[in-house]
Motif scaffolding. Sequence first.
Motif, PDB file in Angstrom:
ATOM      1  N   GLU A  23      -4.968  -0.372 -32.906  1.00 32.84           N
ATOM      2  CA  GLU A  23      -6.351   0.092 -32.777  1.00 32.84           C
ATOM      3  C   GLU A  23      -7.325  -0.958 -33.287  1.00 32.84           C
ATOM      4  O   GLU A  23      -8.349  -1.226 -32.657  1.00 32.84           O
ATOM      5  N   GLU A  24      -6.997  -1.568 -34.426  1.00 28.61           N
ATOM      6  CA  GLU A  24      -7.870  -2.599 -34.992  1.00 28.61           C
ATOM      7  C   GLU A  24      -7.963  -3.797 -34.056  1.00 28.61           C
ATOM      8  O   GLU A  24      -9.042  -4.363 -33.846  1.00 28.61           O
ATOM      9  N   ARG A  25      -6.826  -4.171 -33.464  1.00 32.68           N
ATOM     10  CA  ARG A  25      -6.817  -5.305 -32.535  1.00 32.68           C
ATOM     11  C   ARG A  25      -7.674  -5.011 -31.311  1.00 32.68           C
ATOM     12  O   ARG A  25      -8.461  -5.847 -30.866  1.00 32.68           O
ATOM     13  N   ARG A  26      -7.556  -3.784 -30.760  1.00 25.97           N
ATOM     14  CA  ARG A  26      -8.380  -3.405 -29.605  1.00 25.97           C
ATOM     15  C   ARG A  26      -9.867  -3.418 -29.963  1.00 25.97           C
ATOM     16  O   ARG A  26     -10.692  -3.897 -29.185  1.00 25.97           O
ATOM     17  N   ALA A  27     -10.204  -2.929 -31.147  1.00 23.24           N
ATOM     18  CA  ALA A  27     -11.602  -2.910 -31.575  1.00 23.24           C
ATOM     19  C   ALA A  27     -12.139  -4.330 -31.728  1.00 23.24           C
ATOM     20  O   ALA A  27     -13.268  -4.627 -31.331  1.00 23.24           O
ATOM     21  N   ARG A  28     -11.316  -5.220 -32.291  1.00 27.24           N
ATOM     22  CA  ARG A  28     -11.745  -6.612 -32.466  1.00 27.24           C
ATOM     23  C   ARG A  28     -11.958  -7.279 -31.114  1.00 27.24           C
ATOM     24  O   ARG A  28     -12.938  -7.998 -30.907  1.00 27.24           O
ATOM     25  N   GLU A  29     -11.044  -7.035 -30.165  1.00 29.29           N
ATOM     26  CA  GLU A  29     -11.175  -7.633 -28.834  1.00 29.29           C
ATOM     27  C   GLU A  29     -12.412  -7.095 -28.118  1.00 29.29           C
ATOM     28  O   GLU A  29     -13.111  -7.837 -27.427  1.00 29.29           O
ATOM     29  N   ALA A  30     -12.696  -5.807 -28.286  1.00 29.93           N
ATOM     30  CA  ALA A  30     -13.893  -5.224 -27.666  1.00 29.93           C
ATOM     31  C   ALA A  30     -15.145  -5.845 -28.267  1.00 29.93           C
ATOM     32  O   ALA A  30     -16.102  -6.130 -27.552  1.00 29.93           O
ATOM     33  N   GLY A  31     -15.143  -6.082 -29.564  1.00 27.91           N
ATOM     34  CA  GLY A  31     -16.284  -6.724 -30.217  1.00 27.91           C
ATOM     35  C   GLY A  31     -16.503  -8.133 -29.709  1.00 27.91           C
ATOM     36  O   GLY A  31     -17.632  -8.570 -29.511  1.00 27.91           O
ATOM     37  N   LYS A  32     -15.427  -8.865 -29.484  1.00 27.76           N
ATOM     38  CA  LYS A  32     -15.545 -10.222 -28.942  1.00 27.76           C
ATOM     39  C   LYS A  32     -16.171 -10.174 -27.551  1.00 27.76           C
ATOM     40  O   LYS A  32     -17.000 -11.009 -27.220  1.00 27.76           O
ATOM     41  N   GLY A  33     -15.766  -9.201 -26.747  1.00 26.77           N
ATOM     42  CA  GLY A  33     -16.311  -9.065 -25.403  1.00 26.77           C
ATOM     43  C   GLY A  33     -17.802  -8.792 -25.437  1.00 26.77           C
ATOM     44  O   GLY A  33     -18.566  -9.353 -24.656  1.00 26.77           O
ATOM     45  N   LEU A  34     -18.241  -7.942 -26.361  1.00 22.26           N
ATOM     46  CA  LEU A  34     -19.675  -7.638 -26.462  1.00 22.26           C
ATOM     47  C   LEU A  34     -20.463  -8.864 -26.896  1.00 22.26           C
ATOM     48  O   LEU A  34     -21.552  -9.105 -26.400  1.00 22.26           O
ATOM     49  N   ARG A  35     -19.905  -9.635 -27.824  1.00 20.86           N
ATOM     50  CA  ARG A  35     -20.607 -10.846 -28.269  1.00 20.86           C
ATOM     51  C   ARG A  35     -20.782 -11.823 -27.112  1.00 20.86           C
ATOM     52  O   ARG A  35     -21.843 -12.412 -26.942  1.00 20.86           O
ATOM     53  N   SER A  36     -19.745 -12.011 -26.306  1.00 22.91           N
ATOM     54  CA  SER A  36     -19.857 -12.970 -25.207  1.00 22.91           C
ATOM     55  C   SER A  36     -20.840 -12.462 -24.154  1.00 22.91           C
ATOM     56  O   SER A  36     -21.562 -13.241 -23.553  1.00 22.91           O
ATOM     57  N   GLU A  37     -20.883 -11.137 -23.943  1.00 22.68           N
ATOM     58  CA  GLU A  37     -21.866 -10.595 -23.003  1.00 22.68           C
ATOM     59  C   GLU A  37     -23.276 -10.871 -23.494  1.00 22.68           C
ATOM     60  O   GLU A  37     -24.145 -11.255 -22.732  1.00 22.68           O
ATOM     61  N   ARG A  38     -23.497 -10.663 -24.790  1.00 28.84           N
ATOM     62  CA  ARG A  38     -24.826 -10.919 -25.357  1.00 28.84           C
ATOM     63  C   ARG A  38     -25.200 -12.382 -25.177  1.00 28.84           C
ATOM     64  O   ARG A  38     -26.318 -12.711 -24.828  1.00 28.84           O
ATOM     65  N   ARG A  39     -24.244 -13.270 -25.419  1.00 29.52           N
ATOM     66  CA  ARG A  39     -24.505 -14.698 -25.299  1.00 29.52           C
ATOM     67  C   ARG A  39     -24.863 -15.039 -23.854  1.00 29.52           C
ATOM     68  O   ARG A  39     -25.802 -15.776 -23.590  1.00 29.52           O
ATOM     69  N   ASN A  40     -24.121 -14.481 -22.906  1.00 32.36           N
ATOM     70  CA  ASN A  40     -24.396 -14.751 -21.498  1.00 32.36           C
ATOM     71  C   ASN A  40     -25.766 -14.223 -21.100  1.00 32.36           C
ATOM     72  O   ASN A  40     -26.486 -14.862 -20.347  1.00 32.36           O
ATOM     73  N   ARG A  41     -26.137 -13.044 -21.610  1.00 34.11           N
ATOM     74  CA  ARG A  41     -27.440 -12.486 -21.273  1.00 34.11           C
ATOM     75  C   ARG A  41     -28.559 -13.360 -21.814  1.00 34.11           C
ATOM     76  O   ARG A  41     -29.552 -13.575 -21.148  1.00 34.11           O
ATOM     77  N   SER A  42     -28.381 -13.896 -23.035  1.00 26.65           N
ATOM     78  CA  SER A  42     -29.444 -14.718 -23.597  1.00 26.65           C
ATOM     79  C   SER A  42     -29.583 -16.020 -22.813  1.00 26.65           C
ATOM     80  O   SER A  42     -30.694 -16.504 -22.609  1.00 26.65           O
TER      81      SER A  42
END
Length: 50
Positions: A23-42
């Motif tokens: 569960e922790e690994r899935r949460a960490r991977e999901a967080g990484k995905g959100l960060r990269s989306e934010r970076r791409n949007r900026s």
Amino acid sequence: MNAELEYSVMQYRASELRRAAAEERRAREAGKGLRSERRNRSVLAKLLSS
């Protein structure tokens, strides 16, 4: 406690630890995905504003 019961408890605890780690690994991977989306949007926002 008899050996069979100790073994069953140990197996249960190990499976709980594996589940929590997954569960922790899935949460960490999901967080990484959100960060990269934010970076791409900026980056996209910068391109559109120029």
